[in-house]
Design a protein around this motif. Structure first.
Motif, mmCIF file in Angstrom:
data_model
loop_
_atom_site.group_PDB
_atom_site.id
_atom_site.type_symbol
_atom_site.label_atom_id
_atom_site.label_comp_id
_atom_site.label_asym_id
_atom_site.label_seq_id
_atom_site.Cartn_x
_atom_site.Cartn_y
_atom_site.Cartn_z
ATOM 1 N N ALA A 223 0.839 -1.205 0.000
ATOM 2 C CA ALA A 223 0.000 0.000 0.000
ATOM 3 C C ALA A 223 0.873 1.254 0.000
ATOM 4 O O ALA A 223 0.621 2.211 -0.736
ATOM 5 C CB ALA A 223 -0.938 -0.007 1.206
ATOM 6 N N ILE A 224 1.911 1.238 0.811
ATOM 7 C CA ILE A 224 2.820 2.399 0.886
ATOM 8 C C ILE A 224 3.504 2.641 -0.461
ATOM 9 O O ILE A 224 3.631 3.779 -0.922
ATOM 10 C CB ILE A 224 3.885 2.167 1.993
ATOM 11 C CG1 ILE A 224 3.253 2.210 3.375
ATOM 12 C CG2 ILE A 224 5.025 3.185 1.883
ATOM 13 C CD1 ILE A 224 2.714 3.547 3.784
ATOM 14 N N THR A 225 3.934 1.561 -1.109
ATOM 15 C CA THR A 225 4.596 1.711 -2.403
ATOM 16 C C THR A 225 3.627 2.253 -3.452
ATOM 17 O O THR A 225 3.985 3.127 -4.255
ATOM 18 C CB THR A 225 5.183 0.357 -2.862
ATOM 19 O OG1 THR A 225 6.075 -0.110 -1.851
ATOM 20 C CG2 THR A 225 5.938 0.494 -4.171
ATOM 21 N N ALA A 226 2.397 1.759 -3.422
ATOM 22 C CA ALA A 226 1.413 2.205 -4.422
ATOM 23 C C ALA A 226 1.056 3.676 -4.227
ATOM 24 O O ALA A 226 0.938 4.436 -5.191
ATOM 25 C CB ALA A 226 0.156 1.336 -4.328
ATOM 26 N N VAL A 227 0.899 4.079 -2.982
ATOM 27 C CA VAL A 227 0.508 5.471 -2.731
ATOM 28 C C VAL A 227 1.701 6.414 -2.885
ATOM 29 O O VAL A 227 1.532 7.606 -3.127
ATOM 30 C CB VAL A 227 -0.135 5.623 -1.331
ATOM 31 C CG1 VAL A 227 0.911 5.754 -0.230
ATOM 32 C CG2 VAL A 227 -1.097 6.825 -1.289
ATOM 33 N N GLY A 228 2.892 5.860 -2.777
ATOM 34 C CA GLY A 228 4.095 6.700 -2.783
ATOM 35 C C GLY A 228 4.346 7.394 -4.101
ATOM 36 O O GLY A 228 4.950 8.477 -4.142
ATOM 37 N N LEU A 229 3.898 6.771 -5.176
ATOM 38 C CA LEU A 229 4.119 7.367 -6.490
ATOM 39 C C LEU A 229 2.871 7.262 -7.364
ATOM 40 O O LEU A 229 2.875 7.687 -8.519
ATOM 41 C CB LEU A 229 5.296 6.662 -7.177
ATOM 42 C CG LEU A 229 6.110 7.470 -8.183
ATOM 43 C CD1 LEU A 229 6.795 8.646 -7.508
ATOM 44 C CD2 LEU A 229 7.160 6.587 -8.853
ATOM 45 N N GLY A 230 1.825 6.646 -6.806
ATOM 46 C CA GLY A 230 0.595 6.514 -7.578
ATOM 47 C C GLY A 230 0.679 5.430 -8.640
ATOM 48 O O GLY A 230 -0.017 5.481 -9.654
ATOM 49 N N LEU A 231 1.523 4.443 -8.396
ATOM 50 C CA LEU A 231 1.780 3.392 -9.383
ATOM 51 C C LEU A 231 1.566 2.039 -8.698
ATOM 52 O O LEU A 231 2.080 1.813 -7.608
ATOM 53 C CB LEU A 231 3.243 3.529 -9.837
ATOM 54 C CG LEU A 231 3.711 2.829 -11.095
ATOM 55 C CD1 LEU A 231 2.886 3.252 -12.313
ATOM 56 C CD2 LEU A 231 5.188 3.147 -11.342
ATOM 57 N N SER A 232 0.821 1.135 -9.365
ATOM 58 C CA SER A 232 0.576 -0.186 -8.778
ATOM 59 C C SER A 232 1.854 -1.006 -8.708
ATOM 60 O O SER A 232 2.699 -0.940 -9.611
ATOM 61 C CB SER A 232 -0.449 -0.962 -9.622
ATOM 62 O OG SER A 232 -1.715 -0.360 -9.516
ATOM 63 N N THR A 233 1.975 -1.797 -7.648
ATOM 64 C CA THR A 233 3.110 -2.717 -7.540
ATOM 65 C C THR A 233 2.909 -3.841 -8.557
ATOM 66 O O THR A 233 1.860 -3.979 -9.163
ATOM 67 C CB THR A 233 3.236 -3.283 -6.111
ATOM 68 O OG1 THR A 233 2.070 -4.055 -5.812
ATOM 69 C CG2 THR A 233 3.378 -2.164 -5.089
ATOM 70 N N GLY A 234 3.922 -4.667 -8.733
ATOM 71 C CA GLY A 234 3.842 -5.731 -9.738
ATOM 72 C C GLY A 234 4.266 -5.199 -11.099
ATOM 73 O O GLY A 234 5.234 -4.447 -11.205
ATOM 74 N N GLU A 235 3.530 -5.541 -12.129
ATOM 75 C CA GLU A 235 3.933 -5.180 -13.501
ATOM 76 C C GLU A 235 4.158 -3.686 -13.734
ATOM 77 O O GLU A 235 5.143 -3.304 -14.358
ATOM 78 C CB GLU A 235 2.927 -5.709 -14.517
ATOM 79 C CG GLU A 235 3.175 -7.165 -14.861
ATOM 80 C CD GLU A 235 2.855 -7.459 -16.327
ATOM 81 O OE1 GLU A 235 2.416 -6.541 -17.052
ATOM 82 O OE2 GLU A 235 3.039 -8.617 -16.732
ATOM 83 N N PRO A 236 3.249 -2.828 -13.292
ATOM 84 C CA PRO A 236 3.465 -1.401 -13.587
ATOM 85 C C PRO A 236 4.799 -0.890 -13.046
ATOM 86 O O PRO A 236 5.565 -0.233 -13.760
ATOM 87 C CB PRO A 236 2.269 -0.714 -12.914
ATOM 88 C CG PRO A 236 1.201 -1.778 -12.894
ATOM 89 C CD PRO A 236 1.932 -3.058 -12.660
#
Lengths: 138, 138, 138, 138
Positions: free
Chosen positions: B64-77
């Motif tokens: 969640a922190i990684t996704a919100v940190g830059l607005g980019l989904s973890t995994g493939e994106p």
């Protein structure tokens, strides 16, 4: 007793650099976070622009710490130093607050490092550009 | 003084999303942990299903922190963003609480990120599936 | 750009002080740990005598950090500063690595603080005595 | 989905407040560190004047975090809240980054807290004075 003299960045110059970095960021359409540390790695100034990504805050600090830690800019200079040796390449991540991404630059006056600036908010090449703008503003 | 306005996820919506993610997990035969953070990365809701693996708790938070940190989904994106550039590829692991594995997704309302959800408990592709179920439930 | 000059303790002087502190400790029948930090609070020298109590290592560091943090010796000087005001008395414990016990002393050259020494291993009055021996050895 | 709206301090106002706090500090003969956090406790701005004591950096951050954490100024307001109840009085120190000393003040716009400012560098009563000067400058 003889003392050891250290040159350290003054707040006035740190503020000047931060303004130059933000002006470049605005020109590039970015919102950045900036950390400027002194020659001992202690934060002198931190600024986060209104729309800077959350990730940028701590990354700017780590870039500054990494740059001042060895007097070497993050990004290509650090990468060139470690790329051919697997122990170096994997091992550097063990340093506290190490950050490989570009945007961390030592601040040098004469032949002495007086601090470092760390920028985060865009691609690391853009962050570097903002950092260079800050250095060139002095 | 003019203020800067942030849109933030409401607890009612976070609860709704968590229920949808757990329903999908049950359908897949998984037990997951879920972290939902607001637009500033502060945890709004955390839930751990009875048989969720221990590793899942913290991983859901990091996603969640990684996704919100830059607005980019973890995994493939995230992986597509870093895969070609060795400095990016190695450097992103320096971000605080960075997690590359899929299952972290920004929550967007209109054109603004109002939070993020992180799911862990199964293969990251399954975690992503639960995260998508949560987003689609809104 | 004008720089800000800091005077900092040299290693040779730190070693000299540590030897003087250990000589005093031996005279008192103590085994101590010694931390000497520079003017920025960064450790310059750490020494632990063979039989020093485990508690002494970190305590010596905290005493040095507290002494350099405000330029005030731990023990009586700090206690006199806080004793009459309950907000100060309780509040100072919120400072990072604060240590009230005596044995932390600023190292001053001319009118500038160039570092601090922290001693731990005996009663804090004995630690202070070792610290004073170190300062007087310069 | 309905969103929850948060008002947050803008960088321009944070910079304005920091300048006012530094002007008051200079008037009082102090060198201070200033941390301004947003409504979510995330640092927006940090500044350390050239001669600020080392201890001031982190203390300014903790004061801001404590003030924004409950919307209550550090120093007397917090102390009055806890003084009569021993469980409160001793227990509050368990909060992460809690700092009782005065100099942390919520920043309110209309009826909403949009951030907080933390000042450290002098006696906490002086730090409060600098904080009030910052608030009054808006």
């Amino acid at each position: 007793m003889e003392e050891y003299l250290k040159k350290s960045i003054r707040l006035a110059d740190a503020e000047h650099m931060a303004r130059a970095a933000m002006a470049k960021a605005t020109e590039l359409g970015l919102s950045i976070a900036i950390t400027i540390v002194d020659e001992s790695g202690i934060t002198k100034l931190f600024t986060r622009m209104d729309d800077a990504p959350l990730m940028a805050s701590d990354a700017s600090r780590k870039k500054a710490i990494t740059a001042v830690g060895l007097g070497l800019s993050t990004g290509e200079p650090w990468f060139n130093f470690i790329r051919e040796d697997p122990i170096l390449r994997e091992g550097v991540h063990g340093f506290n607050d190490f950050m490989l991404l570009g945007g961390g630059l030592p601040i040098v006056a004469g032949n002495q490092m007086i601090g470092a600036i760390g920028i985060s908010g865009g691609h690391y090449l853009q962050d570097q550009e903002c950092g260079n703008a800050a250095l060139n503003s002095l």
